[in-house]
Structure formats: structure tokens, C-alpha cells
Design an enzyme around this catalytic site. Structure first.
Site, PDB file in Angstrom:
ATOM      1  N   THR A   4      -6.937  59.490   6.526  1.00 36.22           N
ATOM      2  CA  THR A   4      -5.454  59.711   6.519  1.00 36.22           C
ATOM      3  C   THR A   4      -4.982  59.110   7.768  1.00 36.22           C
ATOM      4  O   THR A   4      -3.499  59.139   7.764  1.00 36.22           O
ATOM      5  CB  THR A   4      -5.061  61.032   6.516  1.00 36.22           C
ATOM      6  OG1 THR A   4      -5.450  61.883   7.870  1.00 36.22           O
ATOM      7  CG2 THR A   4      -5.566  61.871   5.578  1.00 36.22           C
ATOM      8  N   GLU A  18       8.063  39.939 -25.213  1.00 37.05           N
ATOM      9  CA  GLU A  18       7.339  40.657 -24.581  1.00 37.05           C
ATOM     10  C   GLU A  18       8.255  41.486 -23.706  1.00 37.05           C
ATOM     11  O   GLU A  18       7.772  42.624 -23.196  1.00 37.05           O
ATOM     12  CB  GLU A  18       6.218  39.936 -23.720  1.00 37.05           C
ATOM     13  CG  GLU A  18       6.856  38.996 -22.674  1.00 37.05           C
ATOM     14  CD  GLU A  18       7.153  37.510 -23.320  1.00 37.05           C
ATOM     15  OE1 GLU A  18       7.261  37.455 -24.576  1.00 37.05           O
ATOM     16  OE2 GLU A  18       6.982  36.648 -22.513  1.00 37.05           O
ATOM     17  N   LEU A  51       0.469  48.444  -3.562  1.00 43.88           N
ATOM     18  CA  LEU A  51       0.062  50.057  -3.955  1.00 43.88           C
ATOM     19  C   LEU A  51       0.440  50.170  -5.294  1.00 43.88           C
ATOM     20  O   LEU A  51      -0.023  51.270  -5.627  1.00 43.88           O
ATOM     21  CB  LEU A  51       0.411  50.991  -2.753  1.00 43.88           C
ATOM     22  CG  LEU A  51      -0.311  50.406  -1.462  1.00 43.88           C
ATOM     23  CD1 LEU A  51      -0.003  51.842  -0.465  1.00 43.88           C
ATOM     24  CD2 LEU A  51      -1.727  50.615  -1.344  1.00 43.88           C
ATOM     25  N   GLU A  66      10.741  17.352 -21.202  1.00 44.26           N
ATOM     26  CA  GLU A  66      10.665  18.260 -19.867  1.00 44.26           C
ATOM     27  C   GLU A  66       9.111  17.468 -19.471  1.00 44.26           C
ATOM     28  O   GLU A  66       8.880  17.348 -18.110  1.00 44.26           O
ATOM     29  CB  GLU A  66      10.308  19.527 -20.385  1.00 44.26           C
ATOM     30  CG  GLU A  66       9.883  20.311 -19.080  1.00 44.26           C
ATOM     31  CD  GLU A  66       9.726  21.755 -19.552  1.00 44.26           C
ATOM     32  OE1 GLU A  66      10.065  22.272 -20.498  1.00 44.26           O
ATOM     33  OE2 GLU A  66       9.504  22.497 -18.185  1.00 44.26           O
ATOM     34  N   GLU A 115      13.984  51.996  -4.947  1.00 40.01           N
ATOM     35  CA  GLU A 115      12.667  51.428  -4.344  1.00 40.01           C
ATOM     36  C   GLU A 115      12.966  50.379  -3.466  1.00 40.01           C
ATOM     37  O   GLU A 115      13.456  49.488  -3.778  1.00 40.01           O
ATOM     38  CB  GLU A 115      11.949  50.884  -5.815  1.00 40.01           C
ATOM     39  CG  GLU A 115      10.707  50.514  -5.214  1.00 40.01           C
ATOM     40  CD  GLU A 115       9.980  49.777  -6.322  1.00 40.01           C
ATOM     41  OE1 GLU A 115      10.003  50.052  -7.706  1.00 40.01           O
ATOM     42  OE2 GLU A 115       8.943  48.945  -5.955  1.00 40.01           O
ATOM     43  N   CYS A 173       7.998  31.083 -26.478  1.00 42.54           N
ATOM     44  CA  CYS A 173       8.818  30.046 -25.884  1.00 42.54           C
ATOM     45  C   CYS A 173       8.228  28.643 -25.666  1.00 42.54           C
ATOM     46  O   CYS A 173       8.288  27.866 -26.524  1.00 42.54           O
ATOM     47  CB  CYS A 173       9.321  30.403 -24.314  1.00 42.54           C
ATOM     48  SG  CYS A 173      10.801  29.766 -23.649  1.00 42.54           S
ATOM     49  N   HIS A 222      11.061  35.686 -25.795  1.00 38.44           N
ATOM     50  CA  HIS A 222      10.184  36.247 -24.928  1.00 38.44           C
ATOM     51  C   HIS A 222      10.240  37.839 -25.572  1.00 38.44           C
ATOM     52  O   HIS A 222      10.649  38.757 -24.612  1.00 38.44           O
ATOM     53  CB  HIS A 222      10.323  36.107 -23.631  1.00 38.44           C
ATOM     54  CG  HIS A 222       9.892  34.852 -22.913  1.00 38.44           C
ATOM     55  ND1 HIS A 222       8.966  34.370 -22.686  1.00 38.44           N
ATOM     56  CD2 HIS A 222      10.959  33.723 -22.635  1.00 38.44           C
ATOM     57  CE1 HIS A 222       8.951  33.307 -22.134  1.00 38.44           C
ATOM     58  NE2 HIS A 222      10.400  33.005 -22.191  1.00 38.44           N
TER      59      HIS A 222
END
Ligand code: GLN
Length: 561
Positions: free
Chosen positions: A219, A540, A47, A436, A172, A412, A538
Site C-alpha cells: 500500500t 463503431e 490504471l 490521398e 475525470e 471509412c 464509423h
């Protein structure tokens, strides 16, 4: 549990804390002035509880120190080993903690750096209780969920409040009330009221208000989820109703009547054009004054700049199409942090970013051609990733960007694959690859970091957290950041193999940022290209609406010109 990012000063304080008798600790804690807000969710997961918590944090944090704590019921110690399909992308902190994606919302909304210790998982809690039991800390006692596990949770809550000298701790609780997984966190949150005093804690419940028959708000699911919460012993003080439209007066009245709250304690959380509008709506709905009244806090809000950016998101001057090329493209949550970073840059430039999702597994399987899928994009972004699948497709995409002068940003794995592509197609090293992808690669231009070569554990072992890079004078990266030393967050195991540095540089690849005495390549660029930049980091993770990541800002600027 290995402790991360604690200075030795902190470590000493931890030892002191552990040595304190229980009674002394409690006595100490009773004198703190911290206020507590507990946020739970009902009816459905997904939500947007993280956004609600972050928005409340945003409203309170103009003049108060707000510390967010997230409780996750799963048994993983941290989400670092969880596939992004399960809970979305892992968020990496300055201190190297791998945490739930909601920490990204907290940082972006509240303009703070959060800490690994603020993400509690059942894994972390049980591990420390069991470790203590083995050490003999509970000698003679039966170790139980209540009080031993709940005490461990509460101790961590309180330790965070004390260490951070928090005005408000925002807890939270992940998942939905009624889930077995989160019961112990809910029980600890219930007990907290007695420990900290009823005037110092506020319980906020987020619930779904579905709309049927063309807009009638229902509700009943909320009434039922509040009953579950009451059954656990928690009476919510505020109910936030997640719905398509704002809650009608009638819905608010019904929720108030059936859920034991006043009408003004029912707050709307409607659909918005952007998530960054949520704190503005909460403020308009009276949530800030309600919290101030109930907790006797004096939070003031200063949202002028924020409102300006939200307006820019809602009415952009221009649209730019960016291709995100990865292997999880059907699940956009796996790239949520990158999407947000692009949005922050867009908001500051007045640009709306249209995303074009390119599934690179389809390119390498020959199902789609690069030139077809990329023909009308303005910029190409290759994000981080793991493993072999989709990498050949990503390299085709990078080649297309390089050869056609299309702005390219590699993050990356995006840097590593750009280096392999360059080694193969410019340096002529046909067998170039990452170990890798192919452990027996003929030309291992990307290989495991030497410090990790013998580590087999997967949890918490990559090179994680903030590391600084020395920036090359006169490079594009220097212009973008305007600094000679740049710190960004990392999460990787492999690096550009130093044996190939000379060959790559000789052929025109510029290493515009390096660390560890020049051994580790942090930034690369191609000088003659419109914008061809990649980083081992990274960026971001540090992007915020009010402070966008410089690389994203310049990538978008280049893509829009
Ligand atoms: N798989 C690569 C590495 O481990 C890149 C990781 C990433 O993109 N986050 O180095």
C-alpha cells in the site's frame, strides 16, 4: 476556438452567459443542485481511470443525469491531430468533436451521447484565456494561472452543469497526481469545493496496489500518492485500489489508517474478465451506497440486463476469429473502439471474438502472404486509416475476402480501399487509386471532398460527426438497420469520386446508402457475397454493450455461420 454542434439557441445562451456579471453568475450557480465527483489517479498512468469513471457513471445514471467531463493536460486543442500511438484512438462525437478515448467508455457504459465541450484540454483553456486577453477582457490586469486560468476551468465546469441541468458532474482529471501538466485542473478541482459546498462534492482517488512475493499487497505507493494529493490541498473521500486480486481486509485497513479515510471508503478494483464487470464489483463493494450517503443522492441501480450480458461475455457458446488488418496492429489501443464494438456484438450473440492482427505493411512488403495469414479466419475487418503506408496490403486483403466469399466489413478507409480494389480488379481500371495515396493517380476513384479542397489546417477540419444517409430499398443495409435513413458518425477527408459512380455500379458494386443528394457514397455492398459491406462512416462509435452497432452484429453473425 470554433464552437461545434451548438444550436443557435445554445449560442444565444452562451452570449447571455458571457454578458452576466461575475457576481450574478456565481449567484446563479449557487442555486443549482448539481453534485460533483472528482476522480484523480495516482502512482501510474494507464490504471483504467476512464473505466472507473464510466463505471461510477453507470451506477449513478439509472435515475440521475450524470455528465462526464474529462480534463487533459496536453496543449493540443483536441486530440484530433495526435497519432493513435500516443493516447490511443481518437473518439468522434455526434456533434463532430474529436475527443479522448475515455469518452467512448462514458458513452458505452452510461448509454449517453457526450459533447465536445465536455473534454477540456489545456490547449482549449489557454487558447480562450489568451484570446480574451488579446480582446482586452482583462484590461489593466496581469493575467495569471491563478485565478484567470483556474477560473476559466471552473467556469466551464459550472456552465456544463447549468446547461445540462446535471444531477451529477463527474470530472475525470487525466494523468497522475504530481504531473505538472494537470496541476491547474487539480487546483481548479480543489477550489470547486469552496464554490459548491463541501457536502456537494466527493473526491475519489484511483491508485495502484502492486502485489509482490506471490500476492502480498503493497500500500506504500498509494500512501505516497495520497500525500501528493493532500499537498495540493485535496483530501480524497474514497480511495479505489487497482490490484490483481480484491484488496485484503489488511490492505483496506492500512490504506484507511495512512490515508485518512474510513475502511468502507476503500474500494477494490481487481482484474476482471471484462471491463464491463467493473460497475458490478463497485456496487458489491458498496460504492453506490457510499456515494448516496455522502452526496445525499438517491441513485438506484438497475443492472439486470447488464449483468446478463456480462455473464454471456464470460461464458460464450462459440468462438469466432476476426482479422483486423491495419498498420498500427502492434498497438491494440489504436483499435480499441473497434475491439469494443466487436465485443458488444459478441456479447449479444453469445460469441467470443478472437482477434487475429494482420499488419498490412508486411503483406505489401512481401514478408507475408495473404492466403497464409488469412487461411483460418472467419471474418475480415479493414478499419479506418490515413496515408499511403499499408494500403496496398489492405487491398490485397480485401481482394482475398471478395474472391473467397469471406465476410468483410470495411470502415471509412476500408470502404475507400474496397472501392479502389473493385475498380482495379473488377472494372479493369488499373491506375485506380486515392489521391490521398497518389496525388497524380491516373484514375482518381477516391478524391478529396470538394468542401475541403482548399483547407490546409489539419485540426478539426475533416468531415466530422453525425450525418444521415438515405438507404437503398431492398438492400442488405436496409435489412440490417431496418430503416430507410441511417445516421452514423464520420471522420474523413476523401470520398468516392462521383465521376466513377456509373462505372462502379455497372460492374456490380451496389451503393446501398448515399447522402448529399446521392453524391456521397456512404454504404456499399456486393449482393452475391456472403457478407461484403463497407461504410464511409464509423459505426463503431455508436456501439454500446446494451445496444450493439447493427453492422458489427450482422458482420459477426455472418462470420459465425
Ligand atoms: N484517410 C481517409 C479519409 O480521410 C479515411 C479516414 C478514416 O478512415 N477515418 O477520407
Amino acid at each position: 476556438m470554433k464552437s461545434r454542434g451548438f444550436s443557435s439557441f445554445r449560442a444565444q445562451r452562451n452570449v447571455q452567459w458571457l454578458k452576466m456579471s461575475e457576481a450574478k453568475r456565481d449567484d446563479f450557480l449557487m442555486h443549482t443542485t448539481t453534485k460533483w465527483i472528482v476522480i484523480t489517479g495516482g502512482v501510474l498512468s494507464g490504471l483504467g481511470k476512464g473505466i472507473v469513471s464510466a463505471s461510477i457513471g453507470r451506477l449513478l445514471s439509472t435515475n440521475l443525469k450524470v455528465v462526464p467531463v474529462k480534463c487533459d493536460g496536453y496543449l493540443n486543442v483536441d486530440p484530433g491531430t495526435i497519432n493513435p500511438y500516443e493516447h490511443g484512438e481518437v473518439f468522434v462525437l455526434e456533434d463532430g468533436g474529436e475527443v479522448d478515448m475515455d469518452f467512448g467508455h462514458y458513452e458505452r457504459f452510461m448509454n449517453i451521447n457526450t459533447k465536445f465541450a465536455w473534454n477540456l484540454t489545456s490547449g482549449k483553456i489557454f487558447k480562450s484565456v489568451i484570446d480574451r486577453e488579446r480582446k482586452g477582457d482583462f484590461l489593466g490586469k496581469t493575467v495569471q494561472m491563478i485565478p484567470h486560468v483556474t477560473d476559466e476551468i471552473k467556469k466551464r465546469f459550472k456552465k456544463i452543469a447549468e446547461e445540462e441541468k446535471a444531477d451529477v458532474v463527474l470530472i475525470e482529471i487525466g494523468g497522475t497526481v504530481g504531473d505538472i501538466e494537470n496541476m491547474l485542473f487539480l487546483e481548479a478541482a480543489r477550489q470547486l469545493r469552496v464554490d459548491v459546498g463541501r457536502d456537494n462534492i466527493l473526491y475519489i482517488h484511483l491508485s495502484l496496489i502492486p502485489e509482490v512475493n506471490g500476492g502480498e499487497q503493497k500500500t506504500k505507493p498509494t500512501q505516497q500518492s495520497v500525500k501528493i494529493l493532500q499537498g495540493i490541498g485535496i483530501q480524497p473521500d474514497v480511495i479505489i485500489g487497482r490490484s490483481a486480486q480484491k484488496l485484503s481486509e489488511k490492505s483496506k485497513e492500512r490504506i484507511a489508517l495512512f490515508c485518512n479515510v474510513e475502511k468502507k471508503e476503500v474500494i477494490s478494483d481487481p482484474d476482471t474478465a471484462t471491463i464491463y464487470e467493473v460497475p458490478i464489483i463497485f456496487e458489491e463493494e458498496g460504492l453506490l451506497s457510499l456515494i448516496n450517503e455522502r452526496l445525499s443522492t438517491k441513485a438506484k441501480q438497475d443492472m439486470k440486463n447488464w449483468r446478463g450480458l456480462v455473464d454471456k461475455i464470460k461464458s460464450p457458446k462459440k468462438e469466432v476469429k476476426i482479422a483486423i488488418c491495419g498498420k498500427y496492429t502492434e498497438l491494440h489501443d489504436a483499435y480499441a473502439i473497434i475491439i469494443d464494438a466487436l465485443k458488444h456484438a459478441g456479447a449479444n450473440l453469445g460469441i467470443s471474438v478472437k482477434l487475429s492482427w494482420i499488419e498490412t505493411t508486411e503483406i505489401e512488403a512481401g514478408k507475408k502472404s495473404v492466403s497464409d495469414v488469412l487461411k483460418d479466419v472467419n471474418g475480415i475487418l479493414v478499419p479506418g486509416g490515413w496515408g499511403a503506408r499499408g494500403t496496398e496490403g489492405k487491398m490485397e486483403v480485401i481482394r482475398y475476402a471478395r474472391e473467397n466469399n469471406i465476410p468483410f466489413l470495411g470502415l471509412c478507409y476500408g470502404l475507400q480501399l474496397a472501392v479502389i480494389e473493385f475498380a482495379r480488379n473488377v472494372c479493369g481500371l488499373n491506375g485506380a487509386n486515392s489521391t490521398e495515396i497518389d496525388s497524380k493517380a491516373k484514375e482518381p476513384v477516391i478524391k478529396i471532398l470538394p468542401s475541403l479542397a482548399n483547407i490546409t489546417d489539419m485540426g478539426g477540419t475533416p468531415r466530422l460527426g453525425a450525418f444521415a444517409a438515405d438507404i437503398l430499398k431492398g438492400s442488405r443495409i436496409e435489412k440490417i438497420y431496418g430503416e430507410s435513413k441511417v445516421s452514423e458518425r464520420h471522420r474523413h477527408r476523401y470520398e468516392v469520386n462521383p465521376d466513377y459512380h456509373d462505372c462502379l455500379k455497372k460492374n456490380g458494386l451496389v451503393f446501398s446508402g448515399t447522402s448529399e443528394n446521392g453524391r456521397l457514397v456512404e454504404f456499399i455492398e456486393l449482393p452475391k457475397h456472403k457478407f461484403f459491406v463497407a461504410t464511409q462512416a464509423h459505426p463503431e462509435f455508436k456501439s454500446r454493450l446494451e445496444k450493439p452497432a447493427p453492422l458489427f452484429l450482422e458482420f459477426l453473425r455472418a462470420s459465425s455461420s
